[in-house]
Design a protein around this motif. Sequence first.
Motif, PDB file in Angstrom:
ATOM      1  N   LEU A   1      56.048  30.460  14.525  1.00 23.15           N
ATOM      2  CA  LEU A   1      55.231  29.835  13.488  1.00 23.15           C
ATOM      3  C   LEU A   1      54.984  28.364  13.826  1.00 23.15           C
ATOM      4  O   LEU A   1      55.881  27.666  14.304  1.00 23.15           O
ATOM      5  N   PRO A   2      53.771  27.865  13.573  1.00 25.18           N
ATOM      6  CA  PRO A   2      53.500  26.435  13.801  1.00 25.18           C
ATOM      7  C   PRO A   2      54.372  25.568  12.893  1.00 25.18           C
ATOM      8  O   PRO A   2      54.523  25.862  11.702  1.00 25.18           O
ATOM      9  N   LYS A   3      54.955  24.523  13.455  1.00 21.79           N
ATOM     10  CA  LYS A   3      55.764  23.557  12.705  1.00 21.79           C
ATOM     11  C   LYS A   3      54.966  22.256  12.614  1.00 21.79           C
ATOM     12  O   LYS A   3      54.603  21.680  13.642  1.00 21.79           O
ATOM     13  N   ILE A   4      54.706  21.813  11.399  1.00 25.32           N
ATOM     14  CA  ILE A   4      53.857  20.645  11.162  1.00 25.32           C
ATOM     15  C   ILE A   4      54.700  19.527  10.563  1.00 25.32           C
ATOM     16  O   ILE A   4      55.521  19.765   9.667  1.00 25.32           O
ATOM     17  N   THR A   5      54.485  18.319  11.036  1.00 23.02           N
ATOM     18  CA  THR A   5      55.172  17.154  10.479  1.00 23.02           C
ATOM     19  C   THR A   5      54.172  16.331   9.681  1.00 23.02           C
ATOM     20  O   THR A   5      53.193  15.816  10.242  1.00 23.02           O
ATOM     21  N   PRO A   6      54.376  16.184   8.371  1.00 23.82           N
ATOM     22  CA  PRO A   6      53.449  15.387   7.561  1.00 23.82           C
ATOM     23  C   PRO A   6      53.679  13.900   7.790  1.00 23.82           C
ATOM     24  O   PRO A   6      54.759  13.482   8.226  1.00 23.82           O
TER      25      PRO A   6
ATOM     26  N   LYS B 144      51.545  36.007   3.727  1.00 20.67           N
ATOM     27  CA  LYS B 144      52.248  35.631   4.956  1.00 20.67           C
ATOM     28  C   LYS B 144      52.347  34.113   5.082  1.00 20.67           C
ATOM     29  O   LYS B 144      51.384  33.390   4.809  1.00 20.67           O
ATOM     30  N   VAL B 145      53.506  33.627   5.509  1.00 22.10           N
ATOM     31  CA  VAL B 145      53.665  32.207   5.808  1.00 22.10           C
ATOM     32  C   VAL B 145      52.876  31.889   7.069  1.00 22.10           C
ATOM     33  O   VAL B 145      53.065  32.520   8.122  1.00 22.10           O
TER      34      VAL B 145
ATOM     35  N   MET C   3      57.835  35.871   5.775  1.00 23.08           N
ATOM     36  CA  MET C   3      57.812  34.954   6.910  1.00 23.08           C
ATOM     37  C   MET C   3      58.303  35.731   8.115  1.00 23.08           C
ATOM     38  O   MET C   3      59.446  36.191   8.139  1.00 23.08           O
ATOM     39  N   ASN C   4      57.415  35.918   9.084  1.00 17.76           N
ATOM     40  CA  ASN C   4      57.727  36.775  10.234  1.00 17.76           C
ATOM     41  C   ASN C   4      58.205  38.150   9.777  1.00 17.76           C
ATOM     42  O   ASN C   4      59.193  38.698  10.274  1.00 17.76           O
ATOM     43  N   ASP C   5      57.484  38.704   8.805  1.00 19.77           N
ATOM     44  CA  ASP C   5      57.703  40.063   8.285  1.00 19.77           C
ATOM     45  C   ASP C   5      59.018  40.229   7.518  1.00 19.77           C
ATOM     46  O   ASP C   5      59.428  41.357   7.236  1.00 19.77           O
ATOM     47  N   ARG C   6      59.667  39.139   7.167  1.00 22.76           N
ATOM     48  CA  ARG C   6      60.872  39.202   6.336  1.00 22.76           C
ATOM     49  C   ARG C   6      60.604  38.489   5.023  1.00 22.76           C
ATOM     50  O   ARG C   6      59.892  37.489   4.978  1.00 22.76           O
ATOM     51  N   PRO C   7      61.174  38.971   3.906  1.00 24.22           N
ATOM     52  CA  PRO C   7      60.916  38.345   2.604  1.00 24.22           C
ATOM     53  C   PRO C   7      61.360  36.888   2.583  1.00 24.22           C
ATOM     54  O   PRO C   7      62.421  36.540   3.103  1.00 24.22           O
ATOM     55  N   LEU C   8      60.530  36.030   2.001  1.00 27.88           N
ATOM     56  CA  LEU C   8      60.888  34.629   1.792  1.00 27.88           C
ATOM     57  C   LEU C   8      61.362  34.501   0.349  1.00 27.88           C
ATOM     58  O   LEU C   8      60.568  34.474  -0.590  1.00 27.88           O
ATOM     59  N   ASP C   9      62.660  34.415   0.181  1.00 24.23           N
ATOM     60  CA  ASP C   9      63.286  34.465  -1.147  1.00 24.23           C
ATOM     61  C   ASP C   9      63.459  33.057  -1.727  1.00 24.23           C
ATOM     62  O   ASP C   9      63.311  32.059  -1.040  1.00 24.23           O
ATOM     63  N   HIS C  10      63.785  33.003  -3.030  1.00 22.52           N
ATOM     64  CA  HIS C  10      64.075  31.765  -3.757  1.00 22.52           C
ATOM     65  C   HIS C  10      62.905  30.783  -3.745  1.00 22.52           C
ATOM     66  O   HIS C  10      63.083  29.565  -3.632  1.00 22.52           O
ATOM     67  N   ILE C  11      61.690  31.315  -3.872  1.00 21.54           N
ATOM     68  CA  ILE C  11      60.508  30.450  -3.941  1.00 21.54           C
ATOM     69  C   ILE C  11      60.548  29.652  -5.235  1.00 21.54           C
ATOM     70  O   ILE C  11      60.817  30.186  -6.310  1.00 21.54           O
ATOM     71  N   ASN C  12      60.246  28.355  -5.114  1.00 23.85           N
ATOM     72  CA  ASN C  12      60.380  27.451  -6.249  1.00 23.85           C
ATOM     73  C   ASN C  12      59.010  26.876  -6.640  1.00 23.85           C
ATOM     74  O   ASN C  12      58.118  27.623  -6.967  1.00 23.85           O
TER      75      ASN C  12
END
Length: 259
Positions: free
Chosen positions: A32-37, A208-209, A171-180
């Motif tokens: 996944l692309p990693k971006i720095t703000p 998808k992320v 995220m990469n086909d796995r659940p992204l839990d604890h979304i806030n």
Amino acid sequence: MIKRDSLIQLLNYTGLKKPLGWLHFKLQTIGLPKITPSIVRALPHDQNAYTQGLTFHQGQLYESTGLVGASRLRQLDRLSGAVQQEININHEWCEGIAILNNQLVQLTYTSGKTLNYNPNNLERLSNGFSFKGEGWGLASCNGGYVMSNGSDELVFRNEQFIITSILPVTMNDRPLDHINDLECVGDKIYANVQFHNHIYEIDLFTGKVLRVINCQAIIARSGRRDFQDMLNGIAYLPETETFYVTGKNWPTLFEISIP
């Protein structure tokens, strides 16, 4: 069973939290692309504010804070960070906020209801909505609302707060839990995740992320006390195409640019 925050405390105490967290993150986000703000400005923020949500409306920044006895609804000056208006919410633990059709909607954590306001004067309205389960993050999105409940699912609701669809986030086909907390910008949703030091850019239609926004540099300048003062609160300002972010009990509010 060891609770998640207790496990994190144990790992932090033993010095394993950072190396294990780094390894886990690398494995989760392979490819996944990693971006720095970039930080546009840093503003003072109330360190007693247990921030649960941020949102913009007509150039005005609003904040919801949580904990029973400390829940607030505030209007902030986006240039100075100063509190312009504030009301206390007694006997509730408040969460995310969104504004739609000139009505501000504030989630409660476990009461199964929303508190609705006039955003111009923060006057309480009588037409609150009801919902099942927990309330975490909230944003206006495509003429309705998108809501999180601490799981890997985003719940879309219409103007009357009736569920229209549910979107699993992966995220990469796995659940992204604890979304806030959430923010919807075009066909993207930006999300905080509990105890994570990143913001996740999610495709509005597939769940998808798409990208990971690395907020480590922001956290390093936040002045937070420890990992429990987690990153939380995202608001997008269309006029400047920038985001405002902060965290629970942070003494700093940031305006950032995400490339």
